[in-house]
Scaffold this motif. Structure first.
Motif, PDB file in Angstrom:
ATOM      1  N   GLY A 141     -21.113  59.690   6.854  1.00  0.00           N
ATOM      2  CA  GLY A 141     -20.257  60.121   7.949  1.00  0.00           C
ATOM      3  C   GLY A 141     -19.324  59.016   8.411  1.00  0.00           C
ATOM      4  O   GLY A 141     -19.424  57.868   7.993  1.00  0.00           O
TER       5      GLY A 141
ATOM      6  N   TYR B 262     -25.675  60.053  20.202  1.00  0.00           N
ATOM      7  CA  TYR B 262     -25.970  58.778  19.567  1.00  0.00           C
ATOM      8  C   TYR B 262     -26.742  57.813  20.457  1.00  0.00           C
ATOM      9  O   TYR B 262     -27.172  56.763  19.984  1.00  0.00           O
ATOM     10  CB  TYR B 262     -24.681  58.095  19.098  1.00  0.00           C
ATOM     11  CG  TYR B 262     -23.711  57.730  20.204  1.00  0.00           C
ATOM     12  CD1 TYR B 262     -22.669  58.586  20.524  1.00  0.00           C
ATOM     13  CD2 TYR B 262     -23.824  56.540  20.892  1.00  0.00           C
ATOM     14  CE1 TYR B 262     -21.775  58.265  21.520  1.00  0.00           C
ATOM     15  CE2 TYR B 262     -22.936  56.206  21.897  1.00  0.00           C
ATOM     16  CZ  TYR B 262     -21.905  57.079  22.210  1.00  0.00           C
ATOM     17  OH  TYR B 262     -21.022  56.750  23.198  1.00  0.00           O
TER      18      TYR B 262
ATOM     19  N   HIS C  16     -32.795  61.570  16.971  1.00  0.00           N
ATOM     20  CA  HIS C  16     -32.967  62.746  16.113  1.00  0.00           C
ATOM     21  C   HIS C  16     -32.032  63.834  16.630  1.00  0.00           C
ATOM     22  O   HIS C  16     -32.386  64.630  17.496  1.00  0.00           O
ATOM     23  CB  HIS C  16     -34.427  63.202  16.156  1.00  0.00           C
ATOM     24  CG  HIS C  16     -34.786  64.177  15.086  1.00  0.00           C
ATOM     25  ND1 HIS C  16     -36.039  64.750  15.001  1.00  0.00           N
ATOM     26  CD2 HIS C  16     -34.082  64.665  14.055  1.00  0.00           C
ATOM     27  CE1 HIS C  16     -36.071  65.564  13.961  1.00  0.00           C
ATOM     28  NE2 HIS C  16     -34.896  65.521  13.375  1.00  0.00           N
TER      29      HIS C  16
ATOM     30  N   GLU D 201     -31.999  54.822  17.081  1.00  0.00           N
ATOM     31  CA  GLU D 201     -31.939  56.117  16.412  1.00  0.00           C
ATOM     32  C   GLU D 201     -32.096  57.242  17.420  1.00  0.00           C
ATOM     33  O   GLU D 201     -32.717  57.091  18.470  1.00  0.00           O
ATOM     34  CB  GLU D 201     -33.022  56.235  15.345  1.00  0.00           C
ATOM     35  CG  GLU D 201     -34.466  56.266  15.851  1.00  0.00           C
ATOM     36  CD  GLU D 201     -34.930  57.610  16.386  1.00  0.00           C
ATOM     37  OE1 GLU D 201     -34.331  58.655  16.026  1.00  0.00           O
ATOM     38  OE2 GLU D 201     -35.887  57.633  17.196  1.00  0.00           O
TER      39      GLU D 201
ATOM     40  N   SER E  70     -24.252  60.395  10.449  1.00  0.00           N
ATOM     41  CA  SER E  70     -25.037  60.788   9.291  1.00  0.00           C
ATOM     42  C   SER E  70     -24.655  59.923   8.101  1.00  0.00           C
ATOM     43  O   SER E  70     -23.652  59.194   8.141  1.00  0.00           O
ATOM     44  CB  SER E  70     -24.786  62.254   8.958  1.00  0.00           C
ATOM     45  OG  SER E  70     -23.421  62.455   8.651  1.00  0.00           O
TER      46      SER E  70
ATOM     47  N   ARG F 204     -24.622  53.243   5.857  1.00  0.00           N
ATOM     48  CA  ARG F 204     -25.978  53.764   5.679  1.00  0.00           C
ATOM     49  C   ARG F 204     -26.178  54.073   4.214  1.00  0.00           C
ATOM     50  O   ARG F 204     -25.486  54.924   3.644  1.00  0.00           O
ATOM     51  CB  ARG F 204     -26.187  55.030   6.522  1.00  0.00           C
ATOM     52  CG  ARG F 204     -26.260  54.776   7.992  1.00  0.00           C
ATOM     53  CD  ARG F 204     -26.410  56.042   8.791  1.00  0.00           C
ATOM     54  NE  ARG F 204     -27.747  56.624   8.638  1.00  0.00           N
ATOM     55  CZ  ARG F 204     -28.155  57.678   9.328  1.00  0.00           C
ATOM     56  NH1 ARG F 204     -27.336  58.267  10.192  1.00  0.00           N
ATOM     57  NH2 ARG F 204     -29.363  58.171   9.151  1.00  0.00           N
TER      58      ARG F 204
ATOM     59  N   SER G 281     -27.861  65.860  15.850  1.00  0.00           N
ATOM     60  CA  SER G 281     -26.709  66.054  14.971  1.00  0.00           C
ATOM     61  C   SER G 281     -25.446  65.459  15.557  1.00  0.00           C
ATOM     62  O   SER G 281     -24.409  65.410  14.893  1.00  0.00           O
ATOM     63  CB  SER G 281     -26.485  67.537  14.718  1.00  0.00           C
ATOM     64  OG  SER G 281     -26.248  68.209  15.951  1.00  0.00           O
TER      65      SER G 281
ATOM     66  N   ASN H 157     -31.315  65.584  10.916  1.00  0.00           N
ATOM     67  CA  ASN H 157     -30.395  64.464  10.987  1.00  0.00           C
ATOM     68  C   ASN H 157     -30.821  63.429  12.023  1.00  0.00           C
ATOM     69  O   ASN H 157     -31.298  63.765  13.106  1.00  0.00           O
ATOM     70  CB  ASN H 157     -28.996  64.961  11.350  1.00  0.00           C
ATOM     71  CG  ASN H 157     -27.961  63.887  11.195  1.00  0.00           C
ATOM     72  OD1 ASN H 157     -27.638  63.459  10.081  1.00  0.00           O
ATOM     73  ND2 ASN H 157     -27.416  63.420  12.305  1.00  0.00           N
ATOM     74  N   TYR H 158     -30.629  62.176  11.676  1.00  0.00           N
ATOM     75  CA  TYR H 158     -30.867  61.067  12.597  1.00  0.00           C
ATOM     76  C   TYR H 158     -29.576  60.275  12.727  1.00  0.00           C
ATOM     77  O   TYR H 158     -29.030  59.801  11.727  1.00  0.00           O
ATOM     78  CB  TYR H 158     -31.979  60.160  12.097  1.00  0.00           C
ATOM     79  CG  TYR H 158     -33.370  60.724  12.294  1.00  0.00           C
ATOM     80  CD1 TYR H 158     -33.886  61.664  11.412  1.00  0.00           C
ATOM     81  CD2 TYR H 158     -34.153  60.322  13.372  1.00  0.00           C
ATOM     82  CE1 TYR H 158     -35.148  62.189  11.591  1.00  0.00           C
ATOM     83  CE2 TYR H 158     -35.424  60.834  13.554  1.00  0.00           C
ATOM     84  CZ  TYR H 158     -35.915  61.777  12.669  1.00  0.00           C
ATOM     85  OH  TYR H 158     -37.170  62.289  12.852  1.00  0.00           O
ATOM     86  N   VAL H 159     -29.114  60.145  13.941  1.00  0.00           N
ATOM     87  CA  VAL H 159     -27.979  59.276  14.215  1.00  0.00           C
ATOM     88  C   VAL H 159     -28.516  57.855  14.341  1.00  0.00           C
ATOM     89  O   VAL H 159     -29.493  57.617  15.059  1.00  0.00           O
ATOM     90  CB  VAL H 159     -27.275  59.676  15.515  1.00  0.00           C
ATOM     91  CG1 VAL H 159     -26.099  58.748  15.791  1.00  0.00           C
ATOM     92  CG2 VAL H 159     -26.824  61.128  15.448  1.00  0.00           C
TER      93      VAL H 159
ATOM     94  N   ARG I 138     -30.937  57.840   4.634  1.00  0.00           N
ATOM     95  CA  ARG I 138     -31.302  58.248   6.001  1.00  0.00           C
ATOM     96  C   ARG I 138     -31.989  57.139   6.772  1.00  0.00           C
ATOM     97  O   ARG I 138     -31.921  57.107   8.004  1.00  0.00           O
ATOM     98  CB  ARG I 138     -32.228  59.467   5.954  1.00  0.00           C
ATOM     99  CG  ARG I 138     -31.604  60.718   5.409  1.00  0.00           C
ATOM    100  CD  ARG I 138     -32.652  61.812   5.329  1.00  0.00           C
ATOM    101  NE  ARG I 138     -32.988  62.359   6.621  1.00  0.00           N
ATOM    102  CZ  ARG I 138     -34.200  62.398   7.146  1.00  0.00           C
ATOM    103  NH1 ARG I 138     -35.224  61.877   6.488  1.00  0.00           N
ATOM    104  NH2 ARG I 138     -34.423  62.943   8.329  1.00  0.00           N
TER     105      ARG I 138
END
Length: 119
Positions: free
Chosen positions: A56, A104, A99, A97, A53, A72, A101, A31-33, A75
């Motif tokens: 999200g 931020y 990386h 960004e 996400s 978004r 979960s 996951n990337y915020v 991804r």
């Protein structure tokens, strides 16, 4: 190596709208915020909004709540729709960004795109 590229900035009158986009490359699995920040002249960089996400829930700074909307598509592609713009929204807007979960605060930034709100 992650790269972020913003686009869509420009000059707009108060009350107008702009849409900024951010395209990322170099993401690996996981996951990337993704987030939007801005920095006005003489001020510190501040959070605008982030999304943990794809699909999200988005979180917004109080100053842009109900005026800005982030989304978004996938991804690596995000945008922010900015409505009812005010002169105080004038700033360089950055995509970020991390990386993660949940965290931020960005590990990487784009080069930014200028938004100027003036009559």
């Amino acid at each position: 190596q992650v790269q972020l590229v913003e686009s869509g900035g420009g000059l707009v009158q108060p009350g107008g709208s702009l849409r900024l986009s951010c395209t990322a490359s170099g993401f690996t699995t996981g996951n990337y915020v993704m987030s939007w920040y801005r920095q006005a002249p003489g001020k510190e960089r501040e959070l605008v909004a982030f999304m943990i996400s794809v699909g999200g829930k988005a979180r917004y700074a109080d100053s842009v709540q109900d005026r800005f909307h982030i989304a978004r598509k996938n991804r690596t592609y995000m945008w922010v729709q900015m409505n009812h713009l005010k002169p105080e929204d004038t700033a360089v807007y950055y995509c970020g960004e991390r990386h993660s979960s949940c965290a931020y605060d960005p590990a990487q930034w784009g080069k930014g795109t200028q938004v100027t709100v003036t009559s």
